[in-house]
Design a protein around this motif. Structure first.
Motif, PDB file in Angstrom:
ATOM      1  N   ALA A  61       0.701  -1.177  -0.078  1.00 42.94           N
ATOM      2  CA  ALA A  61      -0.055   0.047   0.107  1.00 42.94           C
ATOM      3  C   ALA A  61       0.742   1.312   0.234  1.00 42.94           C
ATOM      4  CB  ALA A  61      -0.808   0.050   1.143  1.00 42.94           C
ATOM      5  N   ALA A  62       1.892   1.394   0.697  1.00 43.21           N
ATOM      6  CA  ALA A  62       2.729   2.359   0.749  1.00 43.21           C
ATOM      7  C   ALA A  62       3.552   2.744  -0.556  1.00 43.21           C
ATOM      8  CB  ALA A  62       3.931   2.004   1.851  1.00 43.21           C
ATOM      9  N   LEU A  63       3.966   1.509  -1.121  1.00 44.50           N
ATOM     10  CA  LEU A  63       4.477   1.694  -2.530  1.00 44.50           C
ATOM     11  C   LEU A  63       3.507   2.229  -3.587  1.00 44.50           C
ATOM     12  CD1 LEU A  63       6.842   1.373  -4.418  1.00 44.50           C
ATOM     13  CD2 LEU A  63       6.360  -0.996  -4.707  1.00 44.50           C
ATOM     14  N   GLY A  64       2.244   1.722  -3.337  1.00 46.60           N
ATOM     15  CA  GLY A  64       1.165   2.233  -4.416  1.00 46.60           C
ATOM     16  C   GLY A  64       0.956   3.683  -4.222  1.00 46.60           C
ATOM     17  N   GLN A  65       0.765   4.126  -3.034  1.00 52.81           N
ATOM     18  CA  GLN A  65       0.661   5.394  -2.494  1.00 52.81           C
ATOM     19  C   GLN A  65       1.528   6.399  -2.976  1.00 52.81           C
ATOM     20  OE1 GLN A  65       0.560   6.016   1.862  1.00 52.81           O
ATOM     21  NE2 GLN A  65       0.515   8.437   1.457  1.00 52.81           N
ATOM     22  N   PHE A  66       3.116   5.880  -3.058  1.00 52.80           N
ATOM     23  CA  PHE A  66       4.240   6.604  -3.361  1.00 52.80           C
ATOM     24  C   PHE A  66       3.955   6.871  -5.039  1.00 52.80           C
ATOM     25  CE2 PHE A  66       8.368   6.866  -5.354  1.00 52.80           C
ATOM     26  CZ  PHE A  66       8.895   8.052  -4.688  1.00 52.80           C
ATOM     27  N   LEU A  67       3.534   6.010  -5.748  1.00 49.81           N
ATOM     28  CA  LEU A  67       3.502   5.937  -7.258  1.00 49.81           C
ATOM     29  C   LEU A  67       2.319   6.905  -7.612  1.00 49.81           C
ATOM     30  CD1 LEU A  67       3.996   2.196  -8.123  1.00 49.81           C
ATOM     31  CD2 LEU A  67       5.865   4.036  -8.230  1.00 49.81           C
ATOM     32  N   VAL A  68       1.185   6.805  -6.818  1.00 51.70           N
ATOM     33  CA  VAL A  68      -0.023   7.657  -7.288  1.00 51.70           C
ATOM     34  C   VAL A  68       0.352   8.977  -7.001  1.00 51.70           C
ATOM     35  CG1 VAL A  68      -2.221   8.207  -6.569  1.00 51.70           C
ATOM     36  CG2 VAL A  68      -1.642   5.777  -6.830  1.00 51.70           C
ATOM     37  N   VAL A  69       0.930   9.286  -5.773  1.00 51.64           N
ATOM     38  CA  VAL A  69       1.421  10.680  -5.556  1.00 51.64           C
ATOM     39  C   VAL A  69       2.085  11.273  -6.366  1.00 51.64           C
ATOM     40  CG1 VAL A  69       2.490  11.860  -3.632  1.00 51.64           C
ATOM     41  CG2 VAL A  69       0.837  10.467  -2.945  1.00 51.64           C
ATOM     42  N   ALA A  70       3.427  10.687  -6.637  1.00 50.30           N
ATOM     43  CA  ALA A  70       4.263  11.064  -7.612  1.00 50.30           C
ATOM     44  C   ALA A  70       3.649  11.173  -9.317  1.00 50.30           C
ATOM     45  CB  ALA A  70       5.424  10.026  -7.871  1.00 50.30           C
ATOM     46  N   ALA A  71       2.811  10.186  -9.757  1.00 49.76           N
ATOM     47  CA  ALA A  71       2.409  10.536 -11.124  1.00 49.76           C
ATOM     48  C   ALA A  71       1.229  11.631 -10.823  1.00 49.76           C
ATOM     49  CB  ALA A  71       1.706   9.186 -11.418  1.00 49.76           C
ATOM     50  N   GLY A  72       0.589  11.653 -10.042  1.00 49.16           N
ATOM     51  CA  GLY A  72      -0.390  12.775  -9.710  1.00 49.16           C
ATOM     52  C   GLY A  72       0.191  14.042  -9.682  1.00 49.16           C
ATOM     53  N   GLY A  73       1.283  14.245  -8.987  1.00 56.26           N
ATOM     54  CA  GLY A  73       1.962  15.405  -8.907  1.00 56.26           C
ATOM     55  C   GLY A  73       2.454  15.977 -10.228  1.00 56.26           C
ATOM     56  N   VAL A  74       3.159  14.981 -11.054  1.00 56.11           N
ATOM     57  CA  VAL A  74       3.359  15.297 -12.347  1.00 56.11           C
ATOM     58  C   VAL A  74       2.333  15.763 -13.216  1.00 56.11           C
ATOM     59  CG1 VAL A  74       4.636  14.225 -14.545  1.00 56.11           C
ATOM     60  CG2 VAL A  74       5.526  13.738 -12.292  1.00 56.11           C
ATOM     61  N   ALA A  75       1.381  14.985 -13.098  1.00 54.78           N
ATOM     62  CA  ALA A  75       0.054  15.231 -14.151  1.00 54.78           C
ATOM     63  C   ALA A  75      -0.441  16.636 -13.862  1.00 54.78           C
ATOM     64  CB  ALA A  75      -0.971  14.115 -13.794  1.00 54.78           C
ATOM     65  N   VAL A  76      -0.685  17.051 -12.400  1.00 54.44           N
ATOM     66  CA  VAL A  76      -0.920  18.373 -12.119  1.00 54.44           C
ATOM     67  C   VAL A  76      -0.149  19.369 -12.509  1.00 54.44           C
ATOM     68  CG1 VAL A  76      -1.493  19.815 -10.188  1.00 54.44           C
ATOM     69  CG2 VAL A  76      -2.412  17.673 -10.158  1.00 54.44           C
ATOM     70  N   GLY A  77       1.150  19.372 -12.302  1.00 53.60           N
ATOM     71  CA  GLY A  77       2.061  20.190 -12.921  1.00 53.60           C
ATOM     72  C   GLY A  77       2.145  20.494 -14.216  1.00 53.60           C
ATOM     73  N   VAL A  78       1.771  19.226 -15.055  1.00 50.44           N
ATOM     74  CA  VAL A  78       1.699  19.718 -16.495  1.00 50.44           C
ATOM     75  C   VAL A  78       0.472  20.138 -16.729  1.00 50.44           C
ATOM     76  CG1 VAL A  78       1.429  18.199 -18.796  1.00 50.44           C
ATOM     77  CG2 VAL A  78       3.357  17.886 -17.438  1.00 50.44           C
ATOM     78  N   PHE A  79      -0.628  20.038 -16.128  1.00 52.03           N
ATOM     79  CA  PHE A  79      -1.928  20.821 -16.406  1.00 52.03           C
ATOM     80  C   PHE A  79      -1.913  22.128 -16.108  1.00 52.03           C
ATOM     81  CE2 PHE A  79      -5.777  22.234 -14.308  1.00 52.03           C
ATOM     82  CZ  PHE A  79      -6.610  22.063 -15.339  1.00 52.03           C
ATOM     83  N   VAL A  80      -1.245  22.569 -14.686  1.00 50.09           N
ATOM     84  CA  VAL A  80      -1.178  23.740 -14.745  1.00 50.09           C
ATOM     85  C   VAL A  80      -0.342  24.933 -15.677  1.00 50.09           C
ATOM     86  CG1 VAL A  80      -0.226  25.526 -12.984  1.00 50.09           C
ATOM     87  CG2 VAL A  80      -1.611  23.431 -12.083  1.00 50.09           C
ATOM     88  N   ALA A  81       0.964  24.116 -15.952  1.00 48.20           N
ATOM     89  CA  ALA A  81       1.677  24.689 -16.903  1.00 48.20           C
ATOM     90  C   ALA A  81       1.034  25.071 -18.231  1.00 48.20           C
ATOM     91  CB  ALA A  81       2.932  23.877 -17.390  1.00 48.20           C
ATOM     92  N   HIS A  82      -0.026  24.097 -18.663  1.00 46.90           N
ATOM     93  CA  HIS A  82      -0.410  24.458 -19.941  1.00 46.90           C
ATOM     94  C   HIS A  82      -1.756  25.253 -19.868  1.00 46.90           C
ATOM     95  CE1 HIS A  82       2.047  22.046 -22.621  1.00 46.90           C
ATOM     96  NE2 HIS A  82       2.138  21.301 -21.794  1.00 46.90           N
ATOM     97  N   ALA A  83      -2.298  25.159 -18.599  1.00 45.72           N
ATOM     98  CA  ALA A  83      -3.296  26.162 -18.238  1.00 45.72           C
ATOM     99  C   ALA A  83      -3.167  27.580 -18.266  1.00 45.72           C
ATOM    100  CB  ALA A  83      -3.863  25.614 -17.048  1.00 45.72           C
ATOM    101  N   VAL A  84      -1.691  27.793 -18.074  1.00 42.65           N
ATOM    102  CA  VAL A  84      -1.385  29.229 -17.614  1.00 42.65           C
ATOM    103  C   VAL A  84      -0.926  29.779 -19.063  1.00 42.65           C
ATOM    104  CG1 VAL A  84       1.030  30.393 -17.171  1.00 42.65           C
ATOM    105  CG2 VAL A  84      -0.192  28.947 -15.521  1.00 42.65           C
ATOM    106  N   ARG A  85      -0.815  28.909 -20.075  1.00 45.24           N
ATOM    107  CA  ARG A  85      -0.520  29.324 -21.394  1.00 45.24           C
ATOM    108  C   ARG A  85      -1.563  30.378 -22.092  1.00 45.24           C
ATOM    109  NH1 ARG A  85       1.215  26.022 -26.927  1.00 45.24           N
ATOM    110  NH2 ARG A  85       1.914  27.863 -28.290  1.00 45.24           N
ATOM    111  N   PRO A  86      -2.665  30.012 -22.124  1.00 45.33           N
ATOM    112  CA  PRO A  86      -3.932  30.855 -22.560  1.00 45.33           C
ATOM    113  C   PRO A  86      -3.804  32.154 -21.898  1.00 45.33           C
ATOM    114  CG  PRO A  86      -4.959  28.843 -21.763  1.00 45.33           C
ATOM    115  CD  PRO A  86      -3.358  28.860 -21.508  1.00 45.33           C
ATOM    116  N   LEU A  87      -3.883  31.793 -20.444  1.00 48.18           N
ATOM    117  CA  LEU A  87      -3.861  33.383 -19.561  1.00 48.18           C
ATOM    118  C   LEU A  87      -2.821  34.139 -19.983  1.00 48.18           C
ATOM    119  CD1 LEU A  87      -4.654  31.734 -16.171  1.00 48.18           C
ATOM    120  CD2 LEU A  87      -6.346  32.935 -17.688  1.00 48.18           C
TER     121      LEU A  87
END
Length: 550
Positions: free
Chosen positions: A179-205
């Protein structure tokens, strides 16, 4: 705390930051170490003191610092060295946390494995601010700068995730390795996805609001948006901020106007300067609070715990770097690989192993900082049963000692070590590359000018085209002459011919005369202040293109 007292503390902190930076510039000593020692001295003076609030640091201080560092990093260089960066920022951090945890469980009386891993996670991630500041000043090679930078950007997310898992186990909330390993992978992958989303959401602004002030406001808000959005969906806010900064920094040349980039860069340099200064002052001021909780432990326990923590922090890093460099070629981590064209035109990768001197420098660059303290201060006071969190005061002391030893000890000796090993960037080679790029950009401009002239639009003025062509050709000739000088450079130093230095003096003298004349016009009432500021800005930009004074 009264508003007047708070204001005095803020003004005092700014004064100390400026004064210490002045001393650092004059002596060559690292400002981070000097500020930490200043904070310790202030902590023992009578008067108000500032206690570190971990939530405040992790929410308001960490995101802008990470974002500023990410904007200044190279996504291309980090991607090229990704396996090495991952080795240091994920695998080494994990190994450090586990080894300290095992050491505590085996040799510290009454300590638990989970509490030891929590401490290990807190002290595992190096804070590269001090090392990079010194490294750039002494001319550290770009490859080493990239590795230190990339590791510092990504290791915090690993450490904070391991810390949360260890705290859960220490509190008795239930723990399982899968469960700890799964949590680590989900947290890391989710952080990358949110970062990419925010970066591209900033572009049109930024396209909608291209004026510098609006663009700058959006830039200041971006790291907090990334962090809060990631934390809201329970993924890594730290990783989201870093990824957003890397993507935006990589695409800034096409996403933002020139005026916006100039202002944003200046603002972020000021933000980083002040926040870093406050952070290192804050580290020093925590010493009395940390020491006060050691009364319940005997000297042998404190010495054993401190020795394990500092020993693992100092010894595991060089051992890890040495081992990864001596892996079989098929498993060898790509360190500083550079993509070049083969004889058949296909890209290939040149693998460069780190030398012994480079391993020594990277090992000594592992200074810990405020993230370690903020992380360890987040340890809860009690477990789920209401009992005190195991050895919390001892863990706080060990973390602070690791930060103090590395930040002051390694920070003060990092520059002498780099100089002693003779590891310096080839400044002449870098200057040659910049001049080649300048010449290529001017040649592209001349080609485009020829195309415009050939189109023969009615609104294209031949005299204007010729004036621009003459200006560009003059620059191209100057760059080519400079390249001829750089081709014969020896010893990696940038040669400065008397003619070149004389030309710089003439250009600066002309700019000074222009400014004085503008001021005279303003003083006699012929030019309003608004006009003066606009014309001064033009001269400032022109002066900014000149090399820095030696």
């Amino acid at each position: 705390m009264h508003v007047e007292t708070l204001l005095l503390l803020v003004l005092g902190a700014v004064a100390l930051i400026v004064a210490v930076r002045w001393v650092a510039d004059r002596t060559g000593l690292p400002a981070a170490a000097l500020l930490t020692l200043t904070g310790i001295a202030y902590a023992y003076l009578p008067g108000p003191n500032v206690v570190l609030d971990p939530e405040l640091v992790l929410t308001l201080v960490l995101p802008p610092l990470l974002y500023s560092a990410a904007l200044d990093s190279s996504l291309t260089a980090i991607r090229r060295n990704l396996r090495t960066v991952v080795s240091l920022s994920v695998l080494l951090v994990t190994a450090t946390a586990l080894l300290i945890g095992v050491g505590f469980a085996l040799f510290v009386a009454g300590a638990t494995l989970a509490a030891g891993i929590a401490l290990g996670a807190a002290v595992a991630p190096p804070d590269p601010v001090a090392a990079l500041a010194v490294g750039r000043r002494v001319g550290l090679p770009p490859r080493l700068v990239t590795l230190i930078q990339g590791e510092g950007l990504l290791n915090d997310a690993t450490a904070l995730t391991i810390l949360s898992v260890a705290v859960t186990a220490a509190r008795g909330d239930g723990f399982s390795t899968p469960a700890a390993l799964g949590q680590f992978l989900v947290v890391a992958a989710g952080g990358v996805a949110v970062g990419v989303f925010v970066a591209h959401a900033v572009r049109p602004l930024r396209r909608i609001r291209r004026d510098p002030l609006s663009s700058n406001a959006i830039s200041l808000a971006t790291p907090f948006v990334a962090y809060l959005l990631a934390e809201t969906v329970h993924v890594s806010g730290v990783l989201a901020v870093v990824v957003a900064g890397l993507v935006i920094g990589h695409n800034n040349p096409s996403w933002a106007s020139g005026a916006s980039r100039l202002q944003t860069e200046a603002v972020w340099r000021l933000v980083a300067f002040l926040l870093e200064g406050v952070v290192f002052l804050l580290i020093g001021q925590q010493l009395p609070a940390v020491i006060s909780g050691l009364g319940q432990y005997d000297t042998g326990t404190v010495v054993t715990a401190a020795s394990i923590t500092v020993g693992v922090v100092l010894l595991l890093r060089p051992l890890w770097l040495w081992l990864t460099e001596h892996l079989p070629q098929s498993l060898h981590t790509r360190l500083g690989g550079e993509d070049v064209a083969g004889q058949d035109g296909d890209p290939r990768t040149v693998l460069q192993r780190l030398t012994g001197g480079e391993i020594a420098v990277l090992s000594w660059a592992g200074t810990r900082g405020v993230i370690s303290l903020a992380a360890i201060f987040t340890l809860p006071l009690t477990t789920e049963t209401g009992a005190p969190f195991p050895d919390r005061d001892l863990l706080l002391f060990c973390a602070f000692l690791a930060v103090l030893v590395t930040l002051v000890g390694q920070g003060l000796t990092f520059a002498p070590l780099v100089r002693a090993l003779g590891l310096r960037a080839d400044e002449a080679d870098q200057a040659r590359l910049r001049n080649e790029a300048r010449a290529a950009s001017v040649e592209a401009g001349l080609r485009r000018l020829d195309e415009l002239a050939a189109e023969q639009h009615d609104h294209v003025d031949d005299d204007a085209i010729e004036a621009i062509r003459s200006q560009l050709q003059g620059r191209l000739d100057r760059y080519r002459r400079r390249l001829d000088v750089l081709q014969g450079a020896e010893g990696g130093e940038v040669p400065m011919s008397p003619q070149y230095e004389a030309a710089l003096r003439v250009r600066r003298a002309v700019l000074t005369a222009q400014r004085e004349e503008l001021l005279h016009w303003r003083d006699v009432g012929r030019l309003p202040d608004e006009g003066l500021r606009r014309l001064e800005r033009e001269l400032d930009h022109e002066e900014g293109r000149l090399p820095a004074r030696g």
